[in-house]
Motif scaffolding. Structure first.
Motif, PDB file in Angstrom:
ATOM      1  N   GLN A 139     -61.317 -81.795 -44.223  1.00 50.31           N
ATOM      2  CA  GLN A 139     -61.531 -80.988 -45.432  1.00 50.31           C
ATOM      3  C   GLN A 139     -61.736 -79.513 -45.111  1.00 50.31           C
ATOM      4  N   ASN A 140     -62.196 -79.230 -43.892  1.00 45.43           N
ATOM      5  CA  ASN A 140     -62.468 -77.835 -43.544  1.00 45.43           C
ATOM      6  C   ASN A 140     -61.209 -77.000 -43.378  1.00 45.43           C
ATOM      7  N   THR A 141     -60.078 -77.661 -43.036  1.00 47.44           N
ATOM      8  CA  THR A 141     -58.872 -76.864 -42.786  1.00 47.44           C
ATOM      9  C   THR A 141     -58.084 -76.603 -44.064  1.00 47.44           C
ATOM     10  N   LEU A 142     -58.459 -77.266 -45.166  1.00 47.19           N
ATOM     11  CA  LEU A 142     -57.729 -77.010 -46.409  1.00 47.19           C
ATOM     12  C   LEU A 142     -57.927 -75.565 -46.850  1.00 47.19           C
ATOM     13  N   LEU A 143     -59.096 -75.032 -46.544  1.00 45.96           N
ATOM     14  CA  LEU A 143     -59.365 -73.628 -46.857  1.00 45.96           C
ATOM     15  C   LEU A 143     -59.449 -72.860 -45.551  1.00 45.96           C
ATOM     16  N   GLN A 144     -58.336 -72.290 -45.139  1.00 44.20           N
ATOM     17  CA  GLN A 144     -58.384 -71.544 -43.868  1.00 44.20           C
ATOM     18  C   GLN A 144     -57.781 -70.175 -44.061  1.00 44.20           C
ATOM     19  N   ARG A 145     -58.268 -69.236 -43.287  1.00 38.69           N
ATOM     20  CA  ARG A 145     -57.692 -67.908 -43.364  1.00 38.69           C
ATOM     21  C   ARG A 145     -56.261 -67.975 -42.867  1.00 38.69           C
ATOM     22  N   SER A 146     -55.357 -67.331 -43.562  1.00 39.06           N
ATOM     23  CA  SER A 146     -53.997 -67.312 -43.034  1.00 39.06           C
ATOM     24  C   SER A 146     -53.961 -66.235 -41.957  1.00 39.06           C
TER      25      SER A 146
END
Length: 402
Positions: A388-395
């Motif tokens: 779940q943590n990688t669904l929101l990642q800085r591009s």
């Protein structure tokens, strides 16, 4: 200009669909599941579940168990992971040890090679790999084509702590400009990844250990130095630099001479205590099968010191995030691990815990092998599990354009 928080999808058609990953993830956690169980757990339709189960079975990722005969209707068939679905090479570079292992999809080590050294250099690292690989594959009875990846776990910035573990600075400086990934890629035929050793050990516990109720926990690994990892929302959270849970620099109050966790809760500290009495004995501390009763009385002294320092570190970490569990593991036998856990519990009982809720402190399950297992498990966590943590990642672009 993109916002710095970007939801990212993947254009790769080979990436497992999120529902497939979810089902593999749940089966890994539970051991085995029937279609009915999975329907209940995921909220997906029975039809969707049937289609996914069939696809995963055709891809050789799942195996059928014995049918469970109920009173009415079709018998239900529990599915479990196929241990032989994939094989990975894990390589742990430690400050005192090398470890290479061939690991299957469910975390069984099929073959391994180990070595102790005074300190790792780029040269002796490559030498160890070249020397150990052929016999490792032979022992496991696997051909190079059957291996999916070669994953390395190592301390980041090996050069920056050389004095602390008696390594010559000029030799350790060679790591600064050494591109391990490309050097290993040139010598082997597999995709190579390099990760932090503490995060890797934490990953082994999460992926191959018994099911953990806690979704957020702290994991300490006491090796030559202390490291570890952080689990958030049921997945290892590496942080922006991949170093989250690098607990070494954490401050520990009221200790003689030094105020960092690494100066107390590290095996190198025990090694130095033992070396005052017997240098040969101190060096054998890292060999598996070493008899730890030989390092008494130093061991008891060190366990008290390490346990107290870890108790402070636990409270500091809990002040940041209210973790539901704390795990402690390390490069020692299971009984030593249990003693250390008891020490941490004893000290925690006496410390001021105002404002924090202390969770249970547990012993990890893999001891010496945590790092190498976690290295091998990297692809499993990225390709066959939900994070779940990688669904929101800085591009990456957002970081560059700042």
């Amino acid at each position: 200009h993109m916002s710095s928080q970007t939801l990212k999808g993947s254009n790769l058609t080979t990436v497992r669909g999120i529902n497939e990953r979810l089902i593999l993830h749940l089966i890994r956690e539970q051991g085995e599941l029937t279609k009915a169980d999975t329907t209940r757990l995921t909220g997906l339709s029975p039809n969707a579940i049937s289609v996914i189960f069939r696809a995963l079975e055709e891809d050789n990722l799942l195996l059928r168990g014995q049918p469970i005969r109920g009173r009415i209707g079709q018998p239900s068939v529990p599915m479990r992971l196929n241990p032989n679905a994939r094989y990975y090479l894990g390589f742990k570079i430690g400050r005192r040890t090398f470890e290479l292992a061939l690991v299957n999809f469910t975390g069984t080590i099929l073959a391994e090679a180990k070595d102790t050294h005074k300190y790792p250099t780029p040269e002796n690292t490559l030498e160890f790999v070249t020397k150990s690989l052929p016999s490792l594959l032979l022992t496991a009875g696997k051909s190079p084509e059957q291996i999916s990846a070669f994953n390395v776990a190592m301390p980041f910035e090996l050069w920056s702590w050389s004095a602390d573990f008696d390594a010559p600075e000029h030799e350790m400086a060679a790591w600064r400009d050494f591109d391990l990934k490309s050097q290993l890629s040139q010598r082997t035929q597999w995709p190579v990844t390099v990760h932090n050793d503490g995060n890797a050990a934490c990953r082994a516990e999460l992926i191959f250990g018994p099911p953990v109720e806690a979704r957020d926990f702290i994991y300490f690994f006491v090796g030559a130095f202390i490291g570890g990892g952080i689990v958030l929302n049921g997945a290892v959270f590496p942080g922006r630099s991949g170093n989250a849970g690098g607990f070494g620099p954490m401050r520990v109050p009221d200790n003689n001479g030094a105020d960092r966790l690494v100066d107390h809760a590290s095996l190198v500290v025990l090694e130095h205590l033992v070396a005052q009495r017997d240098q040969g004995l101190a060096a054998s501390l890292y060999a598996e099968g070493f008899d730890w009763s030989l390092v008494e009385p130093e061991l008891t002294v060190w366990l008290t010191r390490a346990g107290r320092s870890l108790a402070y570190a636990v409270i500091s970490a809990l002040a940041v995030i209210d973790f539901e569990a704390v795990m402690v593991d390390g490069g020692f036998p299971a009984d030593i691990c249990k003693r250390l856990v008891r020490e941490v519990q004893t000290h925690l009982a006496t410390l001021d815990k105002q404002g924090v809720v202390c969770p249970e402190i547990k012993a990890g399950h893999f001891n010496y092998r945590a790092g190498v297992l976690g290295a091998a498990a990297y692809q499993i966590s990225t390709e066959f599990m939900i994070d779940q943590n990688t669904l929101l990642q800085r591009s990456p672009d957002a970081l560059i354009k700042k």
